[in-house]
Design a protein around this motif. Sequence first.
Motif, PDB file in Angstrom:
ATOM      1  N   ALA A  59       0.830  -1.206   0.000  1.00  0.00           N
ATOM      2  CA  ALA A  59       0.000   0.000   0.000  1.00  0.00           C
ATOM      3  C   ALA A  59       0.867   1.260   0.000  1.00  0.00           C
ATOM      4  O   ALA A  59       0.561   2.251  -0.684  1.00  0.00           O
ATOM      5  N   GLN A  60       1.959   1.240   0.755  1.00  0.00           N
ATOM      6  CA  GLN A  60       2.875   2.381   0.748  1.00  0.00           C
ATOM      7  C   GLN A  60       3.504   2.576  -0.630  1.00  0.00           C
ATOM      8  O   GLN A  60       3.690   3.708  -1.083  1.00  0.00           O
ATOM      9  N   LEU A  61       3.815   1.473  -1.300  1.00  0.00           N
ATOM     10  CA  LEU A  61       4.385   1.562  -2.642  1.00  0.00           C
ATOM     11  C   LEU A  61       3.381   2.160  -3.616  1.00  0.00           C
ATOM     12  O   LEU A  61       3.746   2.988  -4.469  1.00  0.00           O
ATOM     13  N   GLN A  62       2.130   1.759  -3.511  1.00  0.00           N
ATOM     14  CA  GLN A  62       1.108   2.337  -4.381  1.00  0.00           C
ATOM     15  C   GLN A  62       0.961   3.838  -4.143  1.00  0.00           C
ATOM     16  O   GLN A  62       0.788   4.615  -5.097  1.00  0.00           O
ATOM     17  N   ALA A  63       1.050   4.249  -2.882  1.00  0.00           N
ATOM     18  CA  ALA A  63       0.985   5.683  -2.583  1.00  0.00           C
ATOM     19  C   ALA A  63       2.175   6.419  -3.188  1.00  0.00           C
ATOM     20  O   ALA A  63       2.036   7.534  -3.718  1.00  0.00           O
TER      21      ALA A  63
END
Length: 441
Positions: A59-63
Amino acid sequence: MHKSTFLTTRRSRITALCRTPALLGLFISLTLPLSLHANPLGDVLQAALDHPAVRSRQAQLQAAEQDESAAQARYFGRGNLLLDQTRYEGQHVVGYFYPGQPTPAILDDNISRVGISYSLPIDLFGVIAASREKAQGNRKALELLARQEQLLRLNQAASALARKQALQLQVQGLQTQRERVEVSAARIRQEVDLGRTAGVDLSLAESDLARLLAEEARLQGQLGDTRADLHDASGQDPEVGTQIVATPAWQDVEPDQTLAVRIAQARLLSLQASSRETNRNLLPALSVGADVFSNHGGGSEMTTRAIALRLNVPLDIGSFKRANADAAQAVAAEEDVAASRQTARRQWQSLHSAYTSAKADALSLEKEITYRTEVVAVEEKKWELGSQTLENLLRQRRDLLDAQYRLADARWRSLNAWSQAQVLAGTDPSQYIATLNPQKP
């Protein structure tokens, strides 16, 4: 139905079934034992990739990817839609007043405006480019951190599964030893009752049995901790069976290619780009603007259009301070890269030594167990014939059990060292799984 007729009919049905490849595969899959279909290692490793910590990193990577896309979109400028209704104390000009208007200006104290404005930046000093590089560095760092989290969970799951198997093998060896001691104690107890032997041998056997029971309790405690660790990593606790998880071959990696160094380098690039962005924000900013407004007031409507070239010169002491701080962080990040490179080199050498040592121990212990198994068989025959003392026999059995313990531990240590090396190297998770759990064609 006659028995021979029934068997002939059944045999003909199976023959007809085997003529169709698809049905043959289904028949074989249904008739094979369930244990042959089970793949606890593969299931555990796949489940580890769905750990909440892994999903959090994803999820952090997508952000970060969205942030990179937003930085790229700054090249397209920004627009504003304006809906404005204003009531003044006195009358104001509706629209723009400029000298030489062909008609007198329209005045009113209640003016409304509807329009759109757009500003397109001219990245003369590369502010947007630096912002994009910073976002790319952040995205790259989070991508590597996401891979690191996957590898950490794979390492935790594989290590716990192999440790569980090693402990179960130790428990099995211990139970075999305990059963042998119980048989010996029962025989000595009978001889003591008949007055054929002294009670000291019975005390020795019971003492050794008590030690084995205490050791079994200790192993069960360690097994419980290992199962909890395995469940934490994968949410599963399967039966591992007797198939030993083979340790893959070692492959060397350069220190600069390790995951920790690459993460530090990505952070360095991000901080350097951030420092450039802050410094370039201190320079004048140039942009092209355009707007169209429909002005309503004084009982009429006026449309105004404008095109402008805007120059913005920042005068902000805090921005200068911020630029100095970002430059200092970039310098610190350079030292972090150098430190991570030295740490990675030391960790890699340590893991390689542990791997080599564990593999050598396992190889020698396999031979030792073969030898000690033969020795115990001979000593048991001697003891049964009365030409060997119980103390020597128990010592030989303890030596065999100790070798079995050390073999199971050595196999686990070699696998654990290899797995930790894959985390350090940043191996692709799919390659990690394929190497540790190769699928037979």
